[in-house]
Scaffold this active site. Structure first.
Site, short mmCIF file in Angstrom:
data_model
loop_
_atom_site.label_atom_id
_atom_site.label_comp_id
_atom_site.label_asym_id
_atom_site.label_seq_id
_atom_site.Cartn_x
_atom_site.Cartn_y
_atom_site.Cartn_z
N ASP A 130 51.37 8.70 28.27
CA ASP A 130 50.44 8.32 27.44
C ASP A 130 50.85 6.81 27.21
O ASP A 130 51.73 6.65 26.46
CB ASP A 130 50.33 9.20 26.16
CG ASP A 130 49.29 8.74 25.23
OD1 ASP A 130 49.06 7.55 25.09
OD2 ASP A 130 48.74 9.55 24.66
N HIS A 131 49.95 5.98 27.71
CA HIS A 131 50.35 4.80 27.88
C HIS A 131 50.65 3.86 26.39
O HIS A 131 51.22 2.89 26.16
CB HIS A 131 49.69 3.72 28.83
CG HIS A 131 48.27 3.27 28.10
ND1 HIS A 131 47.14 3.96 28.34
CD2 HIS A 131 47.90 2.17 27.74
CE1 HIS A 131 46.21 3.59 27.78
NE2 HIS A 131 46.50 2.43 27.36
N HIS A 186 45.85 9.44 22.84
CA HIS A 186 46.15 8.17 22.34
C HIS A 186 46.00 8.42 20.53
O HIS A 186 47.15 8.06 19.99
CB HIS A 186 45.71 6.81 22.66
CG HIS A 186 45.58 6.69 24.11
ND1 HIS A 186 46.46 7.08 24.97
CD2 HIS A 186 44.14 6.39 24.77
CE1 HIS A 186 45.99 6.87 26.32
NE2 HIS A 186 44.95 6.40 26.12
C1 BG6 Z 1 42.61 5.03 28.67
C2 BG6 Z 1 41.18 5.42 28.70
O1 BG6 Z 1 43.50 6.12 28.63
O2 BG6 Z 1 42.90 3.84 27.52
C3 BG6 Z 1 40.27 4.15 28.73
O3 BG6 Z 1 41.02 6.20 29.63
C4 BG6 Z 1 40.50 3.22 27.54
O4 BG6 Z 1 38.83 4.67 28.42
C5 BG6 Z 1 42.02 3.05 27.63
O5 BG6 Z 1 39.70 2.09 27.59
C6 BG6 Z 1 42.13 2.09 26.36
O6 BG6 Z 1 43.81 1.32 26.67
P1 BG6 Z 1 44.09 0.16 25.78
O7 BG6 Z 1 45.53 0.10 26.19
O8 BG6 Z 1 43.17 -0.87 26.78
O9 BG6 Z 1 43.83 0.21 24.50
#
Ligand code: BG6
Length: 526
Positions: free
Chosen positions: A214-215, A277
């Site tokens: 989960d980045h 997230h």
């Molecule tokens: C991803 C989603 O997991 O996270 C995207 O699939 C979203 O739809 C993105 O735009 C948002 O990540 P960040 O790091 O740009 O806030």
């Protein structure tokens, strides 16, 4: 018939000792932070994720001396290309990205990369891959340490996992070896599919081998929640129902669905963001201090939060949820199209591009404290933050007739952009009388540390290479999170009621404002 491109011996032994000073992040990496020798295998090696995220992260780690000397990258993909073509493609993508690519470092990095052409459902491709990994172990010294990253569309995950098993690649084949698997989201489409996926994964890999990304957990400011809460003495005593009035978690995006309309139609904001997230941010905010900062202890505490979490309106969970979709709107003087006019989106789509929910955590620390969560595309601003709203002072001491209206203290953990912290408090306005006004006491990463924070993937890939799974989601976490959003998914599937709508470029539907107004609250405008 699939073929496997075997590197020449010259290529295998072409490695250079880095002599360049690190560009960023770790100026002087501590030796323990550098992983064991290993081969990093990317399934979906020619895909978007590999080009945009994985290889740039591995490149930056390498220029920061955070990959081992005995390090190899193998891209596995369906298209026909040789090693050089593959490297050139990656080089072009790196140059298009924010990464500063230098010739000397690129040449060295490129010398560690190989390409394997194969089919994901073809056992023979995996047997050939196994042969190649053995050769790399022998020639490069990667010691039977293999990390497989499933950077493919989800539908390919199971055939890959099954073929890894058939080729005997799911476990080490030599003494001292190890095998790990990185999985990218989504982990299923709902609770039932997540369980099936986990079941299939566990047939082949032990949970301790699996690293689910989960980045958000790789973002510096998200990790800082641990430090803020558990390394500082002043916050924890007030981090509970006695002092906290409510919590607001916002992940707002100003972009629309861009070119991902097809994917998004099947996902919607609940699957795409809320299940992963946002619930992760909530667990880190609400968890108890773990006994030790080790992966299972930390994740045990996160699961405890998910177990105690529920939508606020117990008997009618739908009253705690608002789902919305953007219509046309304006931002910065530009006309913005509605979601239904985006490429790949049905003209009568019922997919939500916005979701807000009110949760409560049924435990001693948080009883009665609402957690309001919201996320959406095409909102007024791109901003992610956690705002802890504290209770007001019990008694207002301002003299009669004073028109100031003191507000409660708010601690904002700013995830992005302008990463940092801000504490809102009331101060006296200089001059006669006793007028008060809110000000922010703040800290930004930019001011304190300068430069940009490393990309989340850098941190996560490094941790997976080092065998630290603290920042990865465990099976039980993933399933508990799916269970929590089940009422939202059911509504998405079954409801015939109109979705709430909002103008693109606004802060979301009026119904989401009403969700807080009924509690006498309102959303922050970050
Ligand atoms: C991803 C989603 O997991 O996270 C995207 O699939 C979203 O739809 C993105 O735009 C948002 O990540 P960040 O790091 O740009 O806030």
């Amino acid at each position: 018939m699939s073929t496997v491109v075997v590197p020449s011996i010259d290529e295998v032994i072409r490695r250079v000792v880095w002599d360049q000073e690190c560009a960023s992040w770790h100026e002087n990496p501590v030796q323990e932070e550098v992983p064991d020798p290993l081969t990093f295998v990317i399934f979906g090696g020619t895909g978007d994720l590999a080009h945009r995220k994985l290889v740039p992260a591995l490149y930056r780690l390498t220029t920061s001396r955070l990959t081992p000397k005995q390090f190899a990258i193998v891209g596995f993909g369906r298209s026909h290309q040789d090693n050089d073509e593959y490297r050139q493609g990656l080089h072009a993508s790196l140059q298009d990205s924010e990464v500063q690519v230098q010739d000397a470092t690129w040449d060295d990095f490129a010398g560690r990369i190989w390409y394997v052409q194969g089919q994901y459902d073809d056992e023979k491709s995996f047997t050939s891959l196994a042969g190649m990994l053995d050769r790399i172990d022998h020639d490069v010294g990667t010691q039977n340490h293999r990390l497989f990253d499933l950077a493919t569309p989800p539908v390919l995950c199971l055939p890959i996992i099954e073929n890894l098993r058939k080729a005997g690649l799911n476990h080490p084949t030599a003494k001292g070896g190890w095998v790990r698997l990185i999985m990218e989201k989504p982990f299923g489409q709902d609770l039932a599919t997540a369980r099936r996926l986990n079941h299939c994964v566990h047939d082949v890999f032990d949970e301790s081998q699996v690293y689910r990304i989960d980045h958000y957990l790789g973002k510096e400011t998200v990790q800082n929640i641990f430090v803020l809460r558990f390394i500082n003495g002043i916050f924890e005593p007030i981090w509970n129902r006695n002092y906290v009035d409510h919590v607001q978690i916002t992940v707002a995006e100003s972009l629309g669905v861009e070119r991902r309309g097809g994917y998004y139609e099947q996902a919607g904001a609940t699957r795409d963001m809320m299940q992963s997230h946002l619930l992760q941010l909530l667990t880190l905010t609400a968890m108890e201090p773990p006994a030790t900062f080790t992966s299972d202890k930390v994740r045990d505490e996160k699961v405890q939060v998910l177990d105690a979490l529920r939508l606020a309106s117990e008997h009618d969970p739908l009253r705690s949820i608002v789902r919305g979709q953007y219509g046309p709107g304006m931002a910065d003087g530009r006309m913005l199209a509605s979601y239904r006019a985006e490429r790949g989106v049905a003209v009568d789509s019922r997919t939500e591009t916005y979701v807000a929910a009110k949760f409560v955590v049924d435990n001693w620390r948080w009883a009665g404290v609402p957690f309001y969560l919201r996320t959406g595309k095409r909102l007024a601003k791109q901003v992610s933050e956690i705002a802890i709203h504290f209770r007001r002072a019990p008694h207002m001491l301002l003299p009669d007739g004073n028109t100031s209206q003191p507000r409660s203290n708010v601690l904002v953990l700013r995830i992005q952009p302008d990463e940092g912290l801000a504490l809102r408090m009331e101060v006296k306005v200089p001059g006669p009388g006793m007028r008060v006004r809110p000000v922010n006491m703040s800290f930004t990463y930019e001011e304190a540390f300068g430069g940009m924070s490393p990309d989340a993937y850098q941190r996560l890939l490094l941790d997976a290479m080092r065998g630290d799974s603290t920042l990865f989601t465990r099976t039980d976490e993933v399933e508990a999170a799916w269970a929590l959003v089940a009422p939202m998914l059911e509504e998405q599937q079954n409801s015939t009621a109109d979705l709430a709508t909002y103008a693109a470029g606004s802060w979301g539907p009026a119904e989401a404002d009403a969700l807080l107004q009924q509690d006498g609250q309102r959303w922050r405008e970050p």
